[in-house]
Design a protein around this motif. Sequence first.
Motif, short mmCIF file in Angstrom:
data_model
loop_
_atom_site.label_atom_id
_atom_site.label_comp_id
_atom_site.label_asym_id
_atom_site.label_seq_id
_atom_site.Cartn_x
_atom_site.Cartn_y
_atom_site.Cartn_z
N PRO A 184 0.79 -1.23 0.00
CA PRO A 184 0.00 0.00 0.00
C PRO A 184 0.83 1.28 0.00
O PRO A 184 2.01 1.29 0.34
CB PRO A 184 -0.76 -0.12 1.32
N GLY A 185 0.17 2.37 -0.41
CA GLY A 185 0.71 3.70 -0.20
C GLY A 185 1.28 4.40 -1.40
O GLY A 185 1.34 5.62 -1.44
N PHE A 186 1.69 3.64 -2.41
CA PHE A 186 2.34 4.25 -3.58
C PHE A 186 1.46 3.99 -4.80
O PHE A 186 1.65 3.02 -5.54
CB PHE A 186 3.75 3.66 -3.76
N TRP A 187 0.52 4.89 -5.02
CA TRP A 187 -0.52 4.65 -6.02
C TRP A 187 -0.17 5.17 -7.40
O TRP A 187 -0.92 4.93 -8.35
CB TRP A 187 -1.84 5.28 -5.55
N THR A 188 0.93 5.88 -7.54
CA THR A 188 1.30 6.43 -8.85
C THR A 188 2.50 5.72 -9.46
O THR A 188 3.09 6.21 -10.43
CB THR A 188 1.62 7.94 -8.73
N SER A 189 2.86 4.58 -8.90
CA SER A 189 3.99 3.82 -9.45
C SER A 189 3.82 2.35 -9.12
O SER A 189 3.05 1.99 -8.22
CB SER A 189 5.32 4.33 -8.87
N GLY A 190 4.55 1.49 -9.84
CA GLY A 190 4.55 0.07 -9.54
C GLY A 190 3.16 -0.54 -9.50
O GLY A 190 2.28 -0.21 -10.31
N SER A 191 2.96 -1.43 -8.53
CA SER A 191 1.67 -2.12 -8.44
C SER A 191 0.53 -1.19 -8.07
O SER A 191 -0.64 -1.52 -8.28
CB SER A 191 1.76 -3.26 -7.42
N GLY A 192 0.86 -0.01 -7.53
CA GLY A 192 -0.19 0.96 -7.23
C GLY A 192 -0.97 1.37 -8.46
O GLY A 192 -2.18 1.65 -8.39
N LEU A 193 -0.30 1.37 -9.61
CA LEU A 193 -0.97 1.70 -10.87
C LEU A 193 -1.99 0.64 -11.25
O LEU A 193 -3.00 0.95 -11.89
CB LEU A 193 0.07 1.88 -11.98
N PHE A 194 -1.72 -0.60 -10.86
CA PHE A 194 -2.69 -1.67 -11.14
C PHE A 194 -3.97 -1.44 -10.33
O PHE A 194 -5.08 -1.66 -10.83
CB PHE A 194 -2.09 -3.04 -10.81
N PHE A 195 -3.81 -1.03 -9.06
CA PHE A 195 -4.98 -0.76 -8.24
C PHE A 195 -5.79 0.40 -8.81
O PHE A 195 -7.02 0.36 -8.86
CB PHE A 195 -4.57 -0.48 -6.79
N LYS A 196 -5.09 1.45 -9.25
CA LYS A 196 -5.78 2.60 -9.84
C LYS A 196 -6.52 2.19 -11.10
O LYS A 196 -7.66 2.62 -11.34
CB LYS A 196 -4.76 3.70 -10.17
#
Length: 337
Positions: A184-196
């Motif tokens: 969690p926590g990094f929504w603009t890179s890596g796996s965070g982009l998948f969640f977005k």
Amino acid sequence: MVLVTGGTGLVGSHLLLQLAKAGHQVRALYRTKEKIALVEKIFGYYETNAKPLLDRIEWLKSDILDIPNLTVAFTGIDTVYHCAAYISFDPKDRKKLLKTNIEGTANVVNQCIDSKIKKLCYVSSIAAIGGTPDDSYVTESTEWNNTAGYGYALSKHGAELEVWRASQEGVPSVIVNPGVILGPGFWTSGSGLFFKAAFKEPKYALPSGTGFVTVRDVVNAMVLLMEQRIENQRFILVSVNRTYLDVMAAMAKAMHKKPPKKVLSQLALQVGWRLDWLKGTILGKRRKLSKATAALFSTQEYYDSSKILSVLKDFTFEDIDAEIKRTAVIFLAEQRS
């Protein structure tokens, strides 16, 4: 004292938490104060009172390309976790990738040698390991190849060569090669982009797939490897090999969204990277899909993590679906705030 480069990233922030909880005195490098606030937020995900743990961290503004500041950072240090890296799949960033990841790692290695560091751990990537021409599993001994020619993989491979140089010059070293890291926590890179992306209910997912692992598994493996008499080896860290469709569907369901049902065709990818090239060339927009990265989605690689399991007897991988659910809860909470 322990030094952590890249302490404000996904792996670095979770590593700082684990080291602080274990009672270590830690010095962490940062480039902007805003990133420190993000680390505090990460600590808050897991601890109701994170201040005593945060107080164990000594923050130092520095850059791995800034040799004078890096020299100061190594004062009084005995072990090093090198997590800092530049990540981009835009072909325009190729020179910056090579400079930051290879030259920056060379600077860290030189400081380790000069300071007679007891042990170095480097966070690499499965991108720095060769692929296979069929469905056979990739292992730590798979021969390196970079037929796609994309810069990120080349930069991580070059950085690994610098770490092996450290091991040749008296610095015991270990390298970890994680798959796509979920956390969690990094929504603009890596796996965070998948969640977005999953939150927006896309109809299509990327074809093929890759290896996935939780951020806590990566950090736990790193710490255990540093604590034991294991040196001059690399370790694949992949909990499961899954398709992007499967993972995106799991993320969507965890957020109560409609999951994608189909994958993009290879034709769509080929058209897509060309349109992306036109946008980048004519409009100057940042590239999201290059020819090299599109080629990565043509086949699925399967990664074998049996080595880490055989070496670390008490280590087991977390359940990926459980991590997706935990991260989805945090993502949704931050979307509402």
